[in-house]
Structures are given as structure tokens and as C-alpha cells.
Scaffold this active site. Structure first.
Site, mmCIF file in Angstrom:
data_model
loop_
_atom_site.group_PDB
_atom_site.id
_atom_site.type_symbol
_atom_site.label_atom_id
_atom_site.label_comp_id
_atom_site.label_asym_id
_atom_site.label_seq_id
_atom_site.Cartn_x
_atom_site.Cartn_y
_atom_site.Cartn_z
ATOM 1 N N GLU A 266 0.831 -1.201 0.000
ATOM 2 C CA GLU A 266 0.000 0.000 0.000
ATOM 3 C C GLU A 266 0.870 1.258 0.000
ATOM 4 O O GLU A 266 1.736 1.396 0.861
ATOM 5 C CB GLU A 266 -0.915 0.014 1.226
ATOM 6 N N HIS A 285 -7.588 1.547 2.126
ATOM 7 C CA HIS A 285 -7.376 1.285 3.556
ATOM 8 C C HIS A 285 -8.078 2.372 4.384
ATOM 9 O O HIS A 285 -7.474 2.994 5.268
ATOM 10 C CB HIS A 285 -5.883 1.239 3.892
#
Length: 331
Positions: A266, A285
Site C-alpha cells: 500500500e 485502507h
């Protein structure tokens, strides 16, 4: 007085929600320099930690070398409930207490789970894109009512998802070795084995911590055991899913879709194979973060730090209790 660094830049606007807890304990709040990203880069974090004894931390990594480089650091208090980005073994060895914010974001995550499932079943993304392209795509929606929602994990978040699923008229099953049988019985949640969870779920929502045991728990074998019409939902940790196996299952028609708030890397690389799968919905997220939960999490982290400085021990928040005999901090 000791400095407390707020590492996620996105938390700064919520300072009125938690600043008083630190200042009342005689602690000084420090904010990072402005930057493009919400989270500090490793280089920015190392520089920002100079003279800092505690952090209200985001998802940034705290590897062993960071504790060696900053021996003055005493507390890492996460704005969230996951702590896999912190080397807790190294933290314990360095006498650093690692804290989380339990009970602060489960409602936000549960709402996000349903945002993803409804977005998928109601074709929100494809319909929006179709209308913008000049079409009027009125193909049939899929119902949630009557579908079986499988929960891998029945902790705070799993429970919050379960109660909402019941309200939607879904059948709820769950796998959790330490399941709260009283909650399950009172809310019509049937406890099953992991094998039955895979086989029976129309939607499978992951709510497990990332550990060596759970890493890639969703692999090619797991996907092969699921219905080809099933949909995977992951708002927990990207490492729970073998992404190569997931892409293969989606492309082979062995899985109907994947709704992912978390990925192994990420942000992901620009050429991530999941981007080519039309039956995937992605969010960054963000499941546990809304304007209410973010302030609640930051407040919880600040209160944990203040408690430790005052010589108290917030046992429900400290995830490395073995550090207690060696923990030295406070007035």
C-alpha cells in the site's frame, strides 16, 4: 516535558479531540512538518522522532532498527487496532510499550463492509461509469437478503458486521476459535469450522489479525473450496490474501468478486494485476477511518500515553504486556 509526536498528518485537524488529555498530563504535542502523504515516509519518521518519547502512530512501520536508533522512545500508540507494522519483539526488548485503540473503529469498519457489498450488488461503480458514458445500464441488482455472510473472525468488528447483516436479512455464519458463543446465540450467528465457512459463504468477510498463522490464509486452496458465485470482502489486512491466487481465481471464474480495502503493498504498484479485474472494488485502507472514529482512535491513543506517563497501566490497550517489568517512563 516529553514530546509526543502525531505521525499521521490526517490526525492533526482532530487535535481538539485529544490534545487536552496530553497537556493535562504535562506532555507536549508535536506535529510533523507538512508533506504530500498522510503517513510519514521512513526517512521523515526517523527525523521527526529526534527528541520524541511517544508517538500517536499511524500505519507506518516501526522496525527493530528504529528502536535502536531512538532509545529515548517509550510508547508507540496506534491510531487503530492493528499493530503488525510494529516489531513488537524489538519494542519489548527496547522497553517500549505498544498500544492500540480497541473499541473505537469497529462501527466504521462494519459500515464500510456494507458499503462495499452494496456497491457490488447494486453495480454502483459500473452503473455510474455507464451513465457517464451515455448508457442507461439497468441490469438486475443482486439482493443481500437471504444470502449467507461468512465472518472469518468474530471479535469487535465481526460482531458489528454481524448485527448489521441480521438487520439486512442475511444468514450469518462465523469461524473464530475463541468465539463469543453467548453473542452468537443471541444474534442468530451460527458458529462453523473454517472449511464450512469457505463452502457455505455467499459473501466471506475477513476480520482476522495478520499473524504468521493467518498470512495468506486465503490462498488457491481456500478459493477452490468456495462457491464460484461467492464474493470475498477484506477490510482487515492485505497479507491475509494471496493476491496472485485471488487474481487467478477471479480470472478463471472460480470467484464472483473481491471487495478490498487493504492490499499487501500500500499504495499498490500502478500495474497491479487486480486493476485489470472488472469484478473488483478497491478502497484505500479507509474502512476504519471516518470523521468520528478517527477522533475516537486518536483520543484513545492519547489517553494511553497519558496513563503510562502518570504511572498507570492501560492493560486493555497494551499489546506487548511482557514489556511491563522493563518499562521505565513517567514523572
Amino acid at each position: 516535558m516529553p514530546n509526543v509526536l502525531v505521525t499521521p498528518r490526517e490526525v492533526a485537524p482532530f487535535a481538539p479531540r485529544f490534545q487536552d488529555a496530553l497537556e493535562a498530563a504535562g506532555l507536549t504535542l508535536v506535529f510533523p512538518l507538512p508533506g504530500e502523504a498522510n503517513l510519514l515516509t521512513p526517512t521523515e519518521l526517523r527525523a521527526a522522532l529526534v527528541g520524541v518519547e511517544a508517538t500517536i502512530a499511524g500505519s507506518e512501520a516501526y522496525p527493530a532498527e528504529l528502536f535502536a536508533e531512538h532509545p529515548q522512545l517509550r510508547v508507540v500508540a496506534r491510531v487503530g487496532v492493528g499493530f503488525d507494522a510494529v516489531d513488537t519483539v524489538a519494542a519489548t526488548a527496547a522497553g517500549v510499550a505498544v498500544c492500540t485503540a480497541p473499541g473505537t473503529n469497529q462501527e466504521s469498519v462494519a459500515e464500510h463492509v456494507f458499503a462495499l457489498m452494496l456497491g457490488f450488488t447494486r453495480h454502483v461503480v459500473t452503473r455510474t461509469n455507464g451513465i457517464r458514458a451515455g448508457a442507461w445500464p439497468r441490469h438486475f441488482s443482486l439482493p443481500l437478503r437471504g444470502q449467507t455472510l461468512g465472518l472469518a473472525g468474530l471479535g469487535r468488528i465481526g460482531k458489528a458486521v454481524a448485527t448489521r447483516a441480521v438487520a439486512f436479512g442475511m444468514n450469518v455464519i462465523a469461524f473464530d476459535p475463541a468465539a463469543d458463543a453467548t453473542f452468537a446465540g443471541a444474534n442468530g450467528v451460527r458458529l462453523v469450522s473454517f472449511a464450512e465457512l469457505l463452502a457455505a459463504s455467499d459473501f466471506l468477510s475477513l476480520h482476522l489479525p495478520l499473524t504468521p498463522t493467518t498470512r495468506h490464509v486465503m490462498d488457491a486452496v481456500a478459493f477452490a473450496a468456495m462457491k464460484p458465485t461467492a464474493v470475498l470482502v477484506n477490510t482487515s489486512r492485505g497479507g491475509l490474501v494471496n493476491e496472485a491466487a485471488l487474481v487467478a481465481a477471479l480470472k478463471a471464474g472460480k470467484l464472483a468478486g473481491a471487495l478490498l480495502d487493504v492490499l499487501e503493498e500500500e499504495p499498490p504498484p500502478a500495474d497491479h494485476p487486480l486493476f485489470a479485474c472488472e469484478n473488483v472494488i478497491l478502497t484505500p485502507h479507509a474502512a476504519g477511518v471516518d470523521v468520528r472514529s478517527l477522533g475516537d482512535m486518536a483520543r484513545s491513543a492519547a489517553e494511553a500515553i497519558a496513563s503510562l506517563w502518570k504511572g498507570e497501566w492501560p492493560a486493555e490497550k497494551v499489546v506487548n504486556p511482557a514489556v511491563r517489568p522493563a518499562f521505565r517512563w513517567g514523572r
